[in-house]
Design a protein around this motif. Structure first.
Motif, PDB file in Angstrom:
ATOM      1  N   SER A 125     -53.437 -30.180 -68.523  1.00 24.76           N
ATOM      2  CA  SER A 125     -52.845 -29.614 -69.740  1.00 24.76           C
ATOM      3  C   SER A 125     -51.612 -28.768 -69.438  1.00 24.76           C
ATOM      4  CB  SER A 125     -53.883 -28.744 -70.467  1.00 24.76           C
ATOM      5  OG  SER A 125     -54.988 -29.499 -70.843  1.00 24.76           O
ATOM      6  N   ARG A 126     -51.663 -28.017 -68.354  1.00 23.04           N
ATOM      7  CA  ARG A 126     -50.549 -27.114 -68.037  1.00 23.04           C
ATOM      8  C   ARG A 126     -49.228 -27.858 -67.900  1.00 23.04           C
ATOM      9  NH1 ARG A 126     -49.088 -26.982 -62.628  1.00 23.04           N
ATOM     10  NH2 ARG A 126     -48.454 -24.802 -62.728  1.00 23.04           N
ATOM     11  N   ASN A 127     -49.270 -29.091 -67.433  1.00 18.13           N
ATOM     12  CA  ASN A 127     -48.050 -29.852 -67.225  1.00 18.13           C
ATOM     13  C   ASN A 127     -47.542 -30.532 -68.497  1.00 18.13           C
ATOM     14  OD1 ASN A 127     -47.896 -29.340 -64.379  1.00 18.13           O
ATOM     15  ND2 ASN A 127     -49.597 -30.772 -64.111  1.00 18.13           N
ATOM     16  N   VAL A 128     -48.398 -30.603 -69.517  1.00 20.70           N
ATOM     17  CA  VAL A 128     -47.972 -31.140 -70.802  1.00 20.70           C
ATOM     18  C   VAL A 128     -47.559 -30.009 -71.742  1.00 20.70           C
ATOM     19  CG1 VAL A 128     -48.604 -32.690 -72.700  1.00 20.70           C
ATOM     20  CG2 VAL A 128     -49.610 -33.027 -70.444  1.00 20.70           C
ATOM     21  N   LEU A 129     -48.132 -28.827 -71.536  1.00 14.43           N
ATOM     22  CA  LEU A 129     -47.849 -27.669 -72.379  1.00 14.43           C
ATOM     23  C   LEU A 129     -46.356 -27.382 -72.496  1.00 14.43           C
ATOM     24  CD1 LEU A 129     -48.864 -25.086 -73.904  1.00 14.43           C
ATOM     25  CD2 LEU A 129     -48.922 -23.958 -71.662  1.00 14.43           C
ATOM     26  N   ILE A 130     -45.654 -27.479 -71.397  1.00 17.27           N
ATOM     27  CA  ILE A 130     -44.240 -27.115 -71.368  1.00 17.27           C
ATOM     28  C   ILE A 130     -43.380 -28.055 -72.206  1.00 17.27           C
ATOM     29  CG2 ILE A 130     -43.568 -28.479 -69.357  1.00 17.27           C
ATOM     30  CD1 ILE A 130     -42.662 -24.779 -70.001  1.00 17.27           C
ATOM     31  N   LEU A 131     -43.925 -29.235 -72.562  1.00 11.96           N
ATOM     32  CA  LEU A 131     -43.158 -30.213 -73.337  1.00 11.96           C
ATOM     33  C   LEU A 131     -43.230 -29.960 -74.845  1.00 11.96           C
ATOM     34  CD1 LEU A 131     -44.280 -33.474 -71.469  1.00 11.96           C
ATOM     35  CD2 LEU A 131     -42.218 -32.101 -71.050  1.00 11.96           C
ATOM     36  N   ILE A 132     -44.223 -29.187 -75.295  1.00  8.27           N
ATOM     37  CA  ILE A 132     -44.452 -29.021 -76.727  1.00  8.27           C
ATOM     38  C   ILE A 132     -43.241 -28.453 -77.478  1.00  8.27           C
ATOM     39  CG2 ILE A 132     -45.804 -27.699 -78.419  1.00  8.27           C
ATOM     40  CD1 ILE A 132     -48.250 -28.173 -76.701  1.00  8.27           C
ATOM     41  N   PRO A 133     -42.525 -27.455 -76.930  1.00  4.73           N
ATOM     42  CA  PRO A 133     -41.396 -26.906 -77.703  1.00  4.73           C
ATOM     43  C   PRO A 133     -40.254 -27.890 -77.938  1.00  4.73           C
ATOM     44  CG  PRO A 133     -42.070 -25.389 -75.947  1.00  4.73           C
ATOM     45  CD  PRO A 133     -42.774 -26.690 -75.703  1.00  4.73           C
ATOM     46  N   ILE A 134     -40.154 -28.926 -77.119  1.00  3.72           N
ATOM     47  CA  ILE A 134     -38.989 -29.813 -77.198  1.00  3.72           C
ATOM     48  C   ILE A 134     -38.876 -30.513 -78.550  1.00  3.72           C
ATOM     49  CG2 ILE A 134     -37.890 -31.866 -76.201  1.00  3.72           C
ATOM     50  CD1 ILE A 134     -39.033 -31.002 -73.484  1.00  3.72           C
ATOM     51  N   PRO A 135     -39.909 -31.200 -79.043  1.00  2.00           N
ATOM     52  CA  PRO A 135     -39.760 -31.852 -80.365  1.00  2.00           C
ATOM     53  C   PRO A 135     -39.573 -30.857 -81.498  1.00  2.00           C
ATOM     54  CG  PRO A 135     -42.017 -32.046 -79.575  1.00  2.00           C
ATOM     55  CD  PRO A 135     -41.212 -31.548 -78.426  1.00  2.00           C
ATOM     56  N   LEU A 136     -40.155 -29.653 -81.389  1.00  2.00           N
ATOM     57  CA  LEU A 136     -39.928 -28.634 -82.415  1.00  2.00           C
ATOM     58  C   LEU A 136     -38.459 -28.247 -82.482  1.00  2.00           C
ATOM     59  CD1 LEU A 136     -42.906 -26.113 -82.031  1.00  2.00           C
ATOM     60  CD2 LEU A 136     -42.528 -27.754 -83.876  1.00  2.00           C
ATOM     61  N   LEU A 137     -37.872 -27.999 -81.332  1.00  2.00           N
ATOM     62  CA  LEU A 137     -36.456 -27.610 -81.280  1.00  2.00           C
ATOM     63  C   LEU A 137     -35.566 -28.740 -81.791  1.00  2.00           C
ATOM     64  CD1 LEU A 137     -36.474 -25.840 -77.795  1.00  2.00           C
ATOM     65  CD2 LEU A 137     -36.195 -24.736 -80.029  1.00  2.00           C
ATOM     66  N   LEU A 138     -35.871 -29.957 -81.397  1.00  2.00           N
ATOM     67  CA  LEU A 138     -35.073 -31.096 -81.859  1.00  2.00           C
ATOM     68  C   LEU A 138     -35.202 -31.281 -83.370  1.00  2.00           C
ATOM     69  CD1 LEU A 138     -35.775 -33.715 -79.031  1.00  2.00           C
ATOM     70  CD2 LEU A 138     -33.671 -32.407 -79.413  1.00  2.00           C
ATOM     71  N   GLY A 139     -36.421 -31.123 -83.896  1.00  2.38           N
ATOM     72  CA  GLY A 139     -36.622 -31.246 -85.335  1.00  2.38           C
ATOM     73  C   GLY A 139     -35.844 -30.208 -86.115  1.00  2.38           C
ATOM     74  N   LEU A 140     -35.828 -28.976 -85.637  1.00  5.74           N
ATOM     75  CA  LEU A 140     -35.064 -27.921 -86.304  1.00  5.74           C
ATOM     76  C   LEU A 140     -33.568 -28.187 -86.234  1.00  5.74           C
ATOM     77  CD1 LEU A 140     -37.084 -24.796 -85.106  1.00  5.74           C
ATOM     78  CD2 LEU A 140     -36.992 -25.723 -87.426  1.00  5.74           C
ATOM     79  N   MET A 141     -33.104 -28.720 -85.107  1.00  3.90           N
ATOM     80  CA  MET A 141     -31.681 -29.047 -84.984  1.00  3.90           C
ATOM     81  C   MET A 141     -31.287 -30.157 -85.959  1.00  3.90           C
ATOM     82  SD  MET A 141     -30.273 -27.006 -82.864  1.00  3.90           S
ATOM     83  CE  MET A 141     -28.710 -27.860 -82.600  1.00  3.90           C
TER      84      MET A 141
ATOM     85  N   ILE B 214     -38.729 -19.821 -80.905  1.00  3.72           N
ATOM     86  CA  ILE B 214     -39.384 -20.803 -80.030  1.00  3.72           C
ATOM     87  C   ILE B 214     -38.896 -20.659 -78.592  1.00  3.72           C
ATOM     88  CG2 ILE B 214     -39.643 -23.274 -79.554  1.00  3.72           C
ATOM     89  CD1 ILE B 214     -39.418 -23.701 -82.601  1.00  3.72           C
ATOM     90  N   LEU B 215     -37.598 -20.469 -78.413  1.00  5.38           N
ATOM     91  CA  LEU B 215     -37.057 -20.294 -77.064  1.00  5.38           C
ATOM     92  C   LEU B 215     -37.634 -19.044 -76.406  1.00  5.38           C
ATOM     93  CD1 LEU B 215     -33.316 -21.279 -77.633  1.00  5.38           C
ATOM     94  CD2 LEU B 215     -35.056 -22.600 -76.407  1.00  5.38           C
ATOM     95  N   SER B 216     -37.784 -17.976 -77.178  1.00  3.75           N
ATOM     96  CA  SER B 216     -38.360 -16.744 -76.638  1.00  3.75           C
ATOM     97  C   SER B 216     -39.802 -16.953 -76.194  1.00  3.75           C
ATOM     98  CB  SER B 216     -38.306 -15.628 -77.691  1.00  3.75           C
ATOM     99  OG  SER B 216     -36.981 -15.358 -78.086  1.00  3.75           O
ATOM    100  N   PHE B 217     -40.565 -17.676 -77.016  1.00  2.00           N
ATOM    101  CA  PHE B 217     -41.962 -17.943 -76.667  1.00  2.00           C
ATOM    102  C   PHE B 217     -42.057 -18.855 -75.449  1.00  2.00           C
ATOM    103  CE2 PHE B 217     -43.427 -17.282 -81.341  1.00  2.00           C
ATOM    104  CZ  PHE B 217     -43.270 -15.924 -81.176  1.00  2.00           C
ATOM    105  N   THR B 218     -41.100 -19.767 -75.316  1.00  2.56           N
ATOM    106  CA  THR B 218     -41.092 -20.657 -74.150  1.00  2.56           C
ATOM    107  C   THR B 218     -40.833 -19.878 -72.878  1.00  2.56           C
ATOM    108  OG1 THR B 218     -40.267 -22.453 -75.561  1.00  2.56           O
ATOM    109  CG2 THR B 218     -40.088 -22.757 -73.187  1.00  2.56           C
ATOM    110  N   VAL B 219     -39.944 -18.897 -72.944  1.00  5.28           N
ATOM    111  CA  VAL B 219     -39.638 -18.052 -71.783  1.00  5.28           C
ATOM    112  C   VAL B 219     -40.888 -17.307 -71.308  1.00  5.28           C
ATOM    113  CG1 VAL B 219     -38.336 -16.025 -71.018  1.00  5.28           C
ATOM    114  CG2 VAL B 219     -37.193 -17.822 -72.327  1.00  5.28           C
TER     115      VAL B 219
END
Length: 401
Positions: free
Chosen positions: A286-302, A387-392
């Protein structure tokens, strides 16, 4: 290969998977997307303003979140069949009360029972049990049972619309309650027996559960608090955008049908994302998939911020579906990887309660910034920053999970 691995899992553990799927699917009765189809009828019948209706819903949801946190640990101690019987009966009572509701107090009680049992406890019982009992392929198992939400999002709106048109909005709740009694309860209790889920304790099976963390230990773990923001931001954001969709429609000059037609894409990608992420979890953790979750959110908002064409609607809905579909199996299996499964019911209830609270606050927070005059792009870029802050926050904790 992916399909074959899922077929093998279903072949060997189909009673467990079916139990979890049905519990979550019927739990959709308490989800916002299901209740939303009755909003206008309820407001008209009880002469409620939008603000009053929203306030009642928020209070019921927040109360539900507190009680889920308080009592969620019963999944670790009480037999599953007894829990299912109790919460299904409460859900049936909610359906009967909705048929007769004629006051604000009555509506508050109905909303609380729907949210507490449907959004809260039925999915909690299902997912905590599957995490405990799925000896292998926990990621795939959780993704399969969690797809009960995605499939519900696709098929239930049409069913609800048909019931309302054929029976009337009040009478449709009696039909729903009868379905719980005649279809869901006998079937799910049979599956509990078939899957041998009546035991409250799991045999050791060469595992040492003495080191599994309790909820008190989890709350004291700094890693938990660094992960929680990214776990909650997806349901918070998606709920806020869906509930306040009129703001987006007005800013983009889209008709309501533009987003309504995109929900099919959202539900389909939600399901597909859940299935794929389950396989990735079992292969890479799971830890290696967790880091991917923010990507589609950021793209959707863009996409929302920068594209005005109506094709942007299905595109960002697909990206949101990708994120929400991956979040559930990743987060649920992550707690099992980090803290073991002995107290997973109590741990999940804490996270579930926080998630319910975040979805209750989302429409309110979005409404505040809209009322004070923020533009759509200001809201979107604020969410991107969040989202970027939470990713950091994941950076220091990532090597330690």
């Amino acid at each position: 290969m992916l399909a074959r691995s899922y077929v093998t899992l279903i072949k060997h553990q189909w009673p467990l998977i079916a139990f979890g799927f049905l519990s979550i699917f019927f739990g959709n009765i308490g989800q916002s997307f299901f209740i939303s189809w009755y909003g206008s009828s309820i407001k008209d019948a009880l002469l409620l303003s939008d603000a009053t209706y929203g306030g009642i819903y928020a209070i019921a949801t927040m109360t539900s979140s507190v009680l889920v946190i308080s009592f969620g640990g019963v999944v670790d101690r009480v037999r599953i069949d007894k829990l299912l019987l109790f919460f299904t009966m409460l859900l049936m009572i909610a359906c009967a009360l909705m048929y007769a509701v004629d006051s604000v107090v009555g509506l508050l009680l109905v909303f609380f029972l729907l949210r507490f049992c449907g959004q809260g406890f039925l999915p909690h019982i299902a997912q905590a049990t599957v995490i405990k009992r799925a000896q292998q392929d926990k990621g795939k198992a959780i993704s399969l049972v969690g797809s009960g939400v995605a499939i519900g999002e696709v098929v239930l709106p049409s069913i609800v619309i048909g019931l309302i048109a054929f029976l009337g909005w009040r009478e449709s709740w009696l039909f729903i309650g009868a379905t719980l009694l005649v279809v869901f309860l006998p079937l799910v209790l049979w599956l509990v027996r078939k899957a041998d889920l009546k035991r409250t304790r799991i045999d050791a099976d060469n595992q040492n559960h003495a080191s599994d963390a309790s909820r008190r230990q989890v709350v004291r773990d700094w890693r938990f608090w660094m992960i929680i923001p990214i776990a909650l931001v997806t349901p918070f954001l998606v709920t806020g955008v869906f509930i306040q969709q009129d703001f987006i429609l007005e800013a983009k000059r889209w008709t309501p049908g533009v987003l309504a037609g995109s929900f099919v894409f959202y539900g389909a990608v939600h399901w597909l994302s859940s299935v794929i992420s389950g396989s990735l979890i079992d292969k890479y953790r799971s830890r290696n998939v967790l880091i991917l979750i923010p990507i589609p959110l950021l793209l959707g908002l863009m996409v929302i911020a920068n594209i005005d064409h109506t094709l942007a609607a299905p595109l960002f809905m697909c990206l949101f579906g990708l994120a929400i579909g991956a979040t559930n199996p990743v987060i649920n299996t992550l707690w099992a990887e980090m803290y073991g499964v002995s107290h997973i019911g109590a741990i999940r209830s804490l996270v579930t309660g926080m998630m319910i609270l975040s979805t209750a606050l989302a429409p309110w927070v979005f409404g505040i910034v809209i009322d004070i005059g923020w533009t759509l792009n200001q809201l979107i870029y604020a969410l991107i920053g969040l989202i970027l802050s939470f990713t950091v926050l994941l950076v220091p904790v990532y090597p330690r999970i």
